[in-house]
Design a protein around this motif. Structure first.
Motif, PDB file in Angstrom:
ATOM      1  N   GLY A  45     -21.509  10.391 -23.639  1.00 23.64           N
ATOM      2  CA  GLY A  45     -22.801   9.685 -23.562  1.00 23.64           C
ATOM      3  C   GLY A  45     -22.752   8.576 -22.521  1.00 23.64           C
ATOM      4  O   GLY A  45     -23.667   8.421 -21.707  1.00 23.64           O
ATOM      5  N   ILE A  46     -21.673   7.814 -22.545  1.00 23.23           N
ATOM      6  CA  ILE A  46     -21.523   6.711 -21.572  1.00 23.23           C
ATOM      7  C   ILE A  46     -21.501   7.282 -20.154  1.00 23.23           C
ATOM      8  O   ILE A  46     -22.155   6.763 -19.242  1.00 23.23           O
ATOM      9  N   GLU A  47     -20.800   8.389 -19.995  1.00 22.37           N
ATOM     10  CA  GLU A  47     -20.704   8.999 -18.660  1.00 22.37           C
ATOM     11  C   GLU A  47     -22.062   9.546 -18.203  1.00 22.37           C
ATOM     12  O   GLU A  47     -22.428   9.411 -17.030  1.00 22.37           O
ATOM     13  N   ARG A  48     -22.807  10.138 -19.149  1.00 21.82           N
ATOM     14  CA  ARG A  48     -24.126  10.677 -18.759  1.00 21.82           C
ATOM     15  C   ARG A  48     -25.066   9.553 -18.318  1.00 21.82           C
ATOM     16  O   ARG A  48     -25.873   9.722 -17.418  1.00 21.82           O
ATOM     17  N   ILE A  49     -24.947   8.390 -18.934  1.00 20.90           N
ATOM     18  CA  ILE A  49     -25.846   7.286 -18.559  1.00 20.90           C
ATOM     19  C   ILE A  49     -25.413   6.640 -17.245  1.00 20.90           C
ATOM     20  O   ILE A  49     -26.240   6.351 -16.385  1.00 20.90           O
ATOM     21  N   THR A  50     -24.114   6.423 -17.100  1.00 21.69           N
ATOM     22  CA  THR A  50     -23.643   5.584 -15.976  1.00 21.69           C
ATOM     23  C   THR A  50     -23.041   6.387 -14.822  1.00 21.69           C
ATOM     24  O   THR A  50     -22.854   5.848 -13.733  1.00 21.69           O
ATOM     25  N   GLY A  51     -22.662   7.631 -15.080  1.00 24.72           N
ATOM     26  CA  GLY A  51     -21.944   8.402 -14.063  1.00 24.72           C
ATOM     27  C   GLY A  51     -20.468   8.027 -13.992  1.00 24.72           C
ATOM     28  O   GLY A  51     -19.732   8.513 -13.129  1.00 24.72           O
ATOM     29  N   VAL A  52     -20.041   7.163 -14.897  1.00 29.51           N
ATOM     30  CA  VAL A  52     -18.640   6.717 -14.895  1.00 29.51           C
ATOM     31  C   VAL A  52     -18.035   7.017 -16.273  1.00 29.51           C
ATOM     32  O   VAL A  52     -18.657   6.755 -17.302  1.00 29.51           O
ATOM     33  N   ARG A  53     -16.824   7.546 -16.255  1.00 29.26           N
ATOM     34  CA  ARG A  53     -16.123   7.773 -17.522  1.00 29.26           C
ATOM     35  C   ARG A  53     -15.028   6.714 -17.642  1.00 29.26           C
ATOM     36  O   ARG A  53     -14.039   6.754 -16.903  1.00 29.26           O
ATOM     37  N   PRO A  54     -15.206   5.745 -18.537  1.00 27.52           N
ATOM     38  CA  PRO A  54     -14.207   4.679 -18.617  1.00 27.52           C
ATOM     39  C   PRO A  54     -12.876   5.187 -19.157  1.00 27.52           C
ATOM     40  O   PRO A  54     -12.836   6.187 -19.877  1.00 27.52           O
ATOM     41  N   ALA A  55     -11.813   4.495 -18.789  1.00 34.19           N
ATOM     42  CA  ALA A  55     -10.501   4.832 -19.350  1.00 34.19           C
ATOM     43  C   ALA A  55     -10.555   4.606 -20.853  1.00 34.19           C
ATOM     44  O   ALA A  55     -11.151   3.637 -21.316  1.00 34.19           O
ATOM     45  N   PHE A  56      -9.949   5.521 -21.605  1.00 33.35           N
ATOM     46  CA  PHE A  56      -9.991   5.393 -23.068  1.00 33.35           C
ATOM     47  C   PHE A  56      -8.590   5.550 -23.660  1.00 33.35           C
ATOM     48  O   PHE A  56      -7.904   6.528 -23.384  1.00 33.35           O
ATOM     49  N   TYR A  57      -8.193   4.574 -24.462  1.00 31.93           N
ATOM     50  CA  TYR A  57      -6.929   4.647 -25.202  1.00 31.93           C
ATOM     51  C   TYR A  57      -7.269   4.776 -26.678  1.00 31.93           C
ATOM     52  O   TYR A  57      -7.917   3.883 -27.246  1.00 31.93           O
ATOM     53  N   LYS A  58      -6.831   5.895 -27.280  1.00 27.77           N
ATOM     54  CA  LYS A  58      -6.998   6.000 -28.731  1.00 27.77           C
ATOM     55  C   LYS A  58      -5.803   5.304 -29.358  1.00 27.77           C
ATOM     56  O   LYS A  58      -4.678   5.827 -29.352  1.00 27.77           O
ATOM     57  N   ALA A  59      -6.024   4.091 -29.809  1.00 27.14           N
ATOM     58  CA  ALA A  59      -4.918   3.316 -30.374  1.00 27.14           C
ATOM     59  C   ALA A  59      -5.478   2.340 -31.385  1.00 27.14           C
ATOM     60  O   ALA A  59      -6.675   2.022 -31.378  1.00 27.14           O
TER      61      ALA A  59
END
Ligand code: NAD
Ligand code: WQD
Length: 344
Positions: A45-59
């Motif tokens: 969803g974030i990528e569809r809105i901004t065109g950017v996929r933020p780095a994500f750490y599942k922690a």
């Protein structure tokens, strides 16, 4: 890029909307979240809105070793926004140890790691819950806080005290506490929104789930309060407006716009809206009728509270902009999107 920001709890309701606004403002965002109350699709969803996929750490932010590894891998983080917490008031009564452990250990770890990795600014998600039942409204930041009525509320009060103590001890960090009133609504694109677990305890998700037929009827808790229409009054703040407050708060610290090491701001609209008025606004904005009935008061509810947001308006240059009808429409579009995706 303006700088690298760690958004703890960035997959959640307010964190995801803030991530979008940070990206829109030119920041590089790193999210850490254990997905205990969110899901990995939020990144899409974030990528569809901004065109950017933020780095994500599942922690898990309570895991100091994992957090140290994150800061080591992601060099140059200049600010942190801490959304990560357990937030259900009712559940906190049943599981106080879990609430204190989670909410406070997250905070302690982040505060301890900040000077070690040269992180300058910290924004903390506080809540109007620290005020308890106000003596008068609108309420200002210097109003006395009252004994918390739940372990959840207590974690917010203690967190505020911890941050103040750390700064008083001479830590080089700066911090801003944002006391949110009642965040509602969703991104107007309906790409991200609130995903409550199970039966919602909060008004707006319960209302939209009733409107779409997942719940039979909305119970309005009390219509005999000493308010103009007898229902409780809150300050409902649009989540995108709320998200934008974090961006200006962060910039204030990172760009040295203030000499204060610790500041606190109410983030609300300044308008008290009753539960009945909110329901009426939903029906007006969407054209959808919501079955509801008046039932007994919910124990522990504050009768009325709304913000004096003057300090945020003047000092941060931030102001809530969305109308209540726009906000209700955004909540409804999000509910329709959840239906379309087969989630609700
Ligand atoms: P949310 O539950 O949607 O988001 C919190 C996120 O933190 C979730 O994605 C969850 O998975 C994550 N998280 C929880 N514990 C974690 C841990 N140990 N490690 C890593 N991630 C963890 O909640 P929200 O509504 O977005 O609220 C964000 C913050 O704002 C919370 O601190 C909450 O207490 C505060 N707040 C919320 C409201 C509200 O009504 N929503 C009002 C005032 C303050
Ligand atoms: C709003 C109003 C209910 C559900 C909570 C936390 C607070 C903060 C925000 C985090 C009340 C009425 C609700 C329903 C209803 N969170 N209501 N029928 O209680 O103001 O605040 O969320 O910090 O700490 O306590 O929010 O959305 O639960 O209720 O009539 O099915 O709606 O009685 O008057 P609340 P809420």
């Amino acid at each position: 890029m303006k700088g690298k920001i760690l958004v703890a709890g960035g997959m959640g309701f307010i964190g995801s909307h803030t991530t979008v606004e940070l990206i829109n403002a030119g920041y590089d965002v790193v999210i850490v979240d254990n997905l205990s109350n969110s899901n990995a699709d939020v990144l899409d969803g974030i990528e569809r809105i901004t065109g950017v996929r933020p780095a994500f750490y599942k922690a898990d932010c309570t895991d100091m070793a994992a957090m140290r590894a994150l800061f080591t891998a992601e060099k140059g983080i200049s600010g942190i926004i801490d959304f990560a917490a357990s937030k259900a008031v009712g559940e906190s009564m049943q599981k106080p140890i879990m609430y204190y452990r989670n909410n406070l250990n997250i905070l302690l770890n982040l505060l301890e790691l900040m000077p070690e990795f040269g992180v300058k600014g910290f924004v903390f998600s506080s809540s109007c819950t620290v005020y308890g039942e106000p003596d008068h409204n609108p309420i200002t930041e210097d109003a006395p806080t009252k004994k918390a009525t739940s372990p959840y509320g207590a974690t917010k009060q203690v967190s505020e005290d911890i941050i103040a103590d750390v700064i008083r001890s001479g830590s080089p960090i700066k911090a801003i506490l944002l006391r949110y009133f009642n965040p509602i609504g969703a991104h107007p694109s309906a790409e991200i929104g609130e995903l409550p677990n199970g039966v919602p305890a909060n008004l707006v998700p319960y209302l939209t789930q009733t409107a779409i037929g997942v719940r039979k009827e909305l119970s309005v808790f009390g219509n005999d309060y000493p308010t103009p229409d007898g229902t409780c009054i809150r300050d409902f703040i649009n989540v995108v407006d709320l998200a934008k407050a974090h961006v200006v708060a962060l910039a204030r610290m990172l760009e040295d716009k203030s000499d204060e090491a610790l500041e606190v701001f109410n983030i609300g609209t300044g308008d008290g809206v009753s539960v009945q008025q909110l329901l009426d606004a939903f029906e007006r904005a969407t054209g959808v009728k919501v079955p509801y009935k008046y039932v007994d008061r919910r124990p522990g509810d504050i009768i009325q509270i709304w913000a004096d947001p003057k300090r945020a308006n003047e000092v941060l240059g931030w102001k809530a902009e969305a109308t209540l009808d726009e906000t209700m429409l955004s909540a409804w579009k999000w509910q329709l999107k959840l239906r379309e995706r087969g989630i609700m």
